[in-house]
Design an enzyme around this catalytic site. Structure first.
Site, PDB file in Angstrom:
ATOM      1  N   SER A   1      11.275 -11.151  -7.351  1.00 48.16           N
ATOM      2  CA  SER A   1      12.446 -10.815  -7.995  1.00 48.16           C
ATOM      3  C   SER A   1      13.776 -11.421  -7.646  1.00 48.16           C
ATOM      4  CB  SER A   1      12.296  -9.253  -7.966  1.00 48.16           C
ATOM      5  OG  SER A   1      13.525  -8.632  -8.318  1.00 48.16           O
ATOM      6  N   GLY A   2      14.726 -11.518  -8.186  1.00 48.70           N
ATOM      7  CA  GLY A   2      15.935 -11.836  -7.771  1.00 48.70           C
ATOM      8  C   GLY A   2      16.706 -10.865  -7.218  1.00 48.70           C
TER       9      GLY A   2
ATOM     10  N   ILE B   1      -3.736  -7.641  -1.100  1.00 46.13           N
ATOM     11  CA  ILE B   1      -2.876  -8.651  -1.558  1.00 46.13           C
ATOM     12  C   ILE B   1      -3.576 -10.027  -0.623  1.00 46.13           C
ATOM     13  CG2 ILE B   1      -0.481  -9.732  -1.647  1.00 46.13           C
ATOM     14  CD1 ILE B   1      -0.833  -7.512  -3.555  1.00 46.13           C
TER      15      ILE B   1
ATOM     16  N   CYS C   1       0.917  -1.119  -0.037  1.00 52.43           N
ATOM     17  CA  CYS C   1      -0.112  -0.122  -0.065  1.00 52.43           C
ATOM     18  C   CYS C   1       0.962   1.371   0.024  1.00 52.43           C
ATOM     19  CB  CYS C   1      -1.219   0.099   1.239  1.00 52.43           C
ATOM     20  SG  CYS C   1      -1.783  -1.553   1.598  1.00 52.43           S
TER      21      CYS C   1
END
Length: 626
Positions: free
Chosen positions: A360-361, A51, A2
């Site tokens: 993500s990496g 989420i 948020c």
């Protein structure tokens, strides 16, 4: 995920319109819901991106069951289900991780933060005690900016919200300008705007009776694990595997469609491979690829997608497609940075594909020695004897190298040779610096620059280690330097502002604090990247194909050099002229850099021009005056 904002010490009668303006400024972060809470001296606001628990029960600000606590929260608590079991005495009304924070605070007070595994920035009001606490997560994954004067404290997830409050002057932070020119960012706690600061990672603000007290609850130098020091390599590999797998598994809890960024490099491939082992559904992967072979990692991403049978989406762009999106990316930028448009584009196409959360990496390079700087710093430690040579001779060698082979690399070697000491806090800052101090002194018309923020951060880290009688491995010291500077102040900030521009949540399993604490304590003999990120790839066993492990490191390569000389030349030229007219940078020195770039000077790459263009564009966009 948020956006939050608040005002402390401000009359309630005046707070409502200010809160509204601040919330509207960050509406893009939370398109699903918004809310506010006002009482005398305290105003809290939130924009929600749903989420976990998508129902209206997740509305914020959220109150505790007894009505005493009020919370606004940005981020995710990944171990909230485990904590919920531990806090059974609390009368839970929702399925959210937000309510778990309230329950944890009710039991443990401000110590609750030690129980959280996640990324977060939150503010919690205790109405009985009339105190407000504001926390930021350990690694600085989620941002929290604040402004403080004699009577009021404002805070928000983005700089633009504070600017829109009307209570902050839109003035340039001139002392921070040298930091930006050196490192294409401004290091926390400072920002590019006078008076606006960033709460440091692992820190909190305790506000009561008009007084703000700042504290720290976590720092990697204080919390790293010594467990690996006495273990065999086989045990260390298993530990790393288990910790990373657990980190990935924790980050798959969501009530919305999710996926992963997949470049085909080691880090993103590792995340996707581990996701495929624990996800309940087929993993969705997203790769931005280019028709031009020189810029495309498509074949690597496709190979990983095939190996793990992912639902793979390949978004093919031409460089011109990307070029068309740059104006929008610049407009979305909350704080100026030399990087960012790449993340903007990847986030945009991922969100448009129906994904609200992606893994993500990011962090893999910093933790497992993926950058050249790790080997370089290790070698410099071995070559300390060079420092015994006469300084004048070393300076002469450096100048000769620049004359014979002018380049960015030659310039940095020359700077290293001119150092009186090759301690990490002296050598590391040079490796990350964009423009040399000499060039910046010409731009700012200063005889000598005052202080170097990266040198200060790394020096403070080394001093703290010495005070704690620590003898961290050199590679871990470089990891700390990377984490505390480039990663926190450029990579994470860019990832947040550019992904949230599209209301996309990005989760980073490599920055699970338990994994970070463990890997920092691994001896160099087990972590030295004799092959690319050896400890990580060894820990993964046969999960990754060898052609992925040994592939050349590309990154997100685009023809910026050509764009700035052709399609974007007029735009860049106008911005640089305007920057030179502000009275903060010498226009002749600025024009000299631009001319050298246009002439093909190998020591002036596109990145040494672009971030100056970005700076002026951002100052114009937000009405910042010198």
């Amino acid at each position: 995920m948020c956006g939050i904002n608040g005002i402390l010490g401000f009359p309630a009668a005046k707070a409502a319109p200010v809160m509204h303006a601040m919330s509207c400024a960050i509406a893009h972060r939370g398109p699903d819901d918004d809310g506010s809470y006002l009482q005398e001296g305290v105003a809290l606001g939130q924009r929600r991106l749903s989420i976990i628990d998508l129902s209206v029960a997740g509305h914020q600000p959220m109150m505790s069951a007894d009505g005493n606590l009020v919370l606004v929260f940005n981020g995710e608590i990944y171990n909230y289900l485990e904590l919920k079991q531990e806090l059974k005495e609390y009368p839970f009304q929702t399925q959210t991780d937000t309510e778990v924070i309230l329950a944890a605070f009710k039991r443990w007070g401000k110590e609750c933060v030690h129980h959280f595994n996640g990324m977060f920035a939150f503010a919690i009001l205790d109405k009985t005690k009339q105190e407000t606490l504001i926390f930021r997560d350990r690694l600085g994954i989620k941002p929290l900016y604040y402004y403080q004067d004699d009577t009021v404290i404002l805070f928000a997830s983005e700089v633009r919200a504070l600017l829109e409050s009307g209570l902050v002057k839109r003035k340039l932070n001139k002392p921070a300008l040298a930091d930006y020119l050196r490192y294409q960012t401004v290091h926390a706690p400072e920002t590019i705007v006078q008076g606006i600061k960033m709460l440091m990672p692992g820190c909190y603000i305790h506000y009561m009776d008009g007084h703000a007290e700042f504290g720290q609850y976590w720092a990697p130098e204080k919390k790293y694990s010594t467990e690996a020091a006495s273990k065999a390599y086989t045990e260390i590999k298993q530990d790393v595997h288990d910790l990373l797998l657990r980190a990935v598994e924790r980050r798959l809890v969501a009530d919305v469609p999710f996926g992963a960024f997949l470049s085909g490099g080691i880090d993103s491939s590792a995340v996707v491979g581990l996701m495929s082992q624990v996800a309940r559904h087929k993993v969705k992967t997203f790769a931005v690829t280019f028709e031009e072979e020189a810029y495309s990692e498509a074949k690597y991403a496709a190979a990983i997608a095939k190996k793990f049978n992912t639902d793979h989406t390949e978004i093919r762009l031409t460089p011109n497609n990307f070029l068309d999106l740059i104006p929008s990316a610049l407009k979305a930028m909350d704080h100026p940075s030399g990087d960012g448009p790449n993340t903007y584009v990847v986030s945009k196409v991922t969100k448009e594909a129906g994904i609200t959360m992606a893994l993500s990496g990011l962090g893999g390079d910093e933790l497992f020695g993926g950058y050249d700087v790790f080997k370089r710093m290790a070698k410099l430690q071995q070559y300390q004897w060079v420092g015994s040579a006469p300084l004048m001779l070393r300076k002469l060698l450096g100048q000769s190298l620049k004359a014979v082979k002018p380049s960015v690399a030659s310039d940095k070697i020359s700077q290293l040779l001119a150092l009186s000491s090759w301690r990490l806090d002296k050598t590391y800052p040079i490796t990350r610096q964009v423009l040399s101090d000499k060039v910046i002194e010409e731009l700012l018309q200063q005889v000598t620059l005052k202080g170097n923020r990266v040198e200060e951060i790394v020096g403070n880290s080394l001093m703290l280690q010495k005070q704690l009688s620590q003898n961290l491995p050199i590679l871990s010291k470089v990891s700390l330097a990377e984490i505390n500077t480039y990663m926190q102040n450029t990579l994470l900030r860019d990832t947040d502002q550019m992904s949230m521009a599209h209301a996309l949540e990005v989760r980073v399993p490599f920055l699970d604090y338990e994994l970070v604490e463990y890997v920092l304590g691994v001896p160099d003999v087990h972590k030295y990247p004799s092959s690319p990120k050896r400890l990580l790839t060894d820990a993964l066993g046969d999960l990754l194909p060898m052609d992925i492990v040994n592939r050349p490191k590309m990154g997100f390569v685009l023809p910026w050099q050509n764009w700035l000389k052709q399609e974007m030349r007029s735009f860049a030229n106008k911005k640089l002229i305007n920057l030179g007219q502000r009275g903060i940078i010498d226009p002749a020195a600025l024009q000299h850099i631009w001319n050298r770039f246009l002439a093909g000077d190998t020591a002036v790459t596109w990145s040494r021009v672009w971030y100056l263009v970005v700076l002026e564009n951002w100052l114009e966009e937000h009405g910042i005056e010198a």
